[in-house]
Motif scaffolding. Structure first.
Motif, PDB file in Angstrom:
ATOM      1  N   GLY A  40       0.815  -1.205   0.000  1.00 21.77           N
ATOM      2  CA  GLY A  40       0.000   0.000   0.000  1.00 21.77           C
ATOM      3  C   GLY A  40       0.851   1.258   0.000  1.00 21.77           C
ATOM      4  O   GLY A  40       0.486   2.263  -0.636  1.00 21.77           O
ATOM      5  N   GLU A  41       1.972   1.225   0.696  1.00 19.63           N
ATOM      6  CA  GLU A  41       2.884   2.375   0.692  1.00 19.63           C
ATOM      7  C   GLU A  41       3.441   2.609  -0.708  1.00 19.63           C
ATOM      8  O   GLU A  41       3.647   3.750  -1.120  1.00 19.63           O
ATOM      9  CB  GLU A  41       4.027   2.129   1.680  1.00 19.63           C
ATOM     10  N   GLY A  44       0.560   4.060  -2.959  1.00 17.37           N
ATOM     11  CA  GLY A  44      -0.038   5.314  -2.533  1.00 17.37           C
ATOM     12  C   GLY A  44       0.228   6.484  -3.451  1.00 17.37           C
ATOM     13  O   GLY A  44      -0.593   7.405  -3.540  1.00 17.37           O
ATOM     14  N   LEU A  67      -5.065  -0.346   0.422  1.00 17.72           N
ATOM     15  CA  LEU A  67      -5.760   0.862  -0.034  1.00 17.72           C
ATOM     16  C   LEU A  67      -7.044   1.042   0.774  1.00 17.72           C
ATOM     17  O   LEU A  67      -8.158   0.862   0.259  1.00 17.72           O
ATOM     18  CB  LEU A  67      -6.080   0.738  -1.530  1.00 17.72           C
TER      19      LEU A  67
END
Length: 233
Positions: A40-41, A44, A67
């Motif tokens: 997710g990082e 992003g 997310l």
């Protein structure tokens, strides 16, 4: 046309114990949840125009952790291969089954007992990705990025199709838990941009060049002779 990021779900309890999960409702383990947060990082920074997921719990959990502000579309076309009577069994045990060498060496002929043919899995997965890619392109343009969260064999089949490989070659492809593989479709052929990637993804963001009337990379069907200068250059 648009560019799709194929995200495999994070590690599951079945992965950790070397069992074939299939369509059973297995969930991410602690490692898998951490993998989902970390991917997710990486995701992003990307302007994702759509997020689509397999209906199985492990994919939905991966998207939710990666997310959390996104409500994904759920598409049965991205579901895991139906392994039938093989589901839930240890891989070590399955390796002794007479069907195992067929799955490994001639998967286009493999039909799982009381389950799905691998060729059928490949056909419906590729059709699903191409349908969504056309939809995203029509709604958001050729530079759009979108994400599909699915399963290892499903992603490998989609990648094999993009590379023009026969399904019998798809076992040469690797798709690790929480990895990202990227395909850019064009009017005449797809390009495999990344495979089994666990690194930074920001170079996928389209670069707009003022006064440049040349076709954008997403719309080009020609490969860069010599390999090109790379993304963002």
């Amino acid at each position: 046309m648009a560019t799709v990021l194929l995200l495999r779900h994070g590690r599951t309890t079945a992965n950790a114990t070397a069992q074939l999960a299939g369509r059973r409702p297995v969930e991410l383990d602690d490692t898998g949840r951490d993998q989902a947060r970390r991917v997710g990082e990486r995701l992003g920074a990307l302007p994702l125009s759509a997020v689509v997921t397999s209906p199985l719990a492990r994919c939905r959990q991966t998207v939710e952790l990666a997310l959390p502000e996104v409500i994904p579309a759920v598409d049965e076309g991205l579901i895991e291969c139906g392994y039938g009577d093989w589901e839930g069994r240890p891989l070590k045990e399955l390796a002794e089954d007479p069907l195992w060498p067929v799955v490994q060496q001639h998967p286009s002929a493999a039909v799982f007992p009381n389950g799905e043919a691998m060729a059928a899995m490949s056909a419906r997965a590729v059709a699903t990705i191409r349908r969504w890619d056309a939809k995203v392109t029509a709604e958001h343009g050729a530079d759009a990025l979108w994400l599909a969260c699915s399963h290892g064999d499903v992603i490998k089949a989609i990648v094999a199709d993009a590379m023009g490989l026969h399904l019998d070659e798809f076992q040469r492809i690797v798709a690790d838990p929480a990895s990202v593989s990227v395909i850019r479709y064009t009017p005449t052929r797809p390009f495999l941009v990344r495979l089994n990637d666990t690194a930074d993804l920001t170079s996928l963001v389209p670069v707009k060049k003022a006064g440049d009337d040349a076709a954008e990379p997403a719309a080009q069907s020609d490969a860069a002779v010599g390999g090109g200068a790379g993304a963002g250059v």
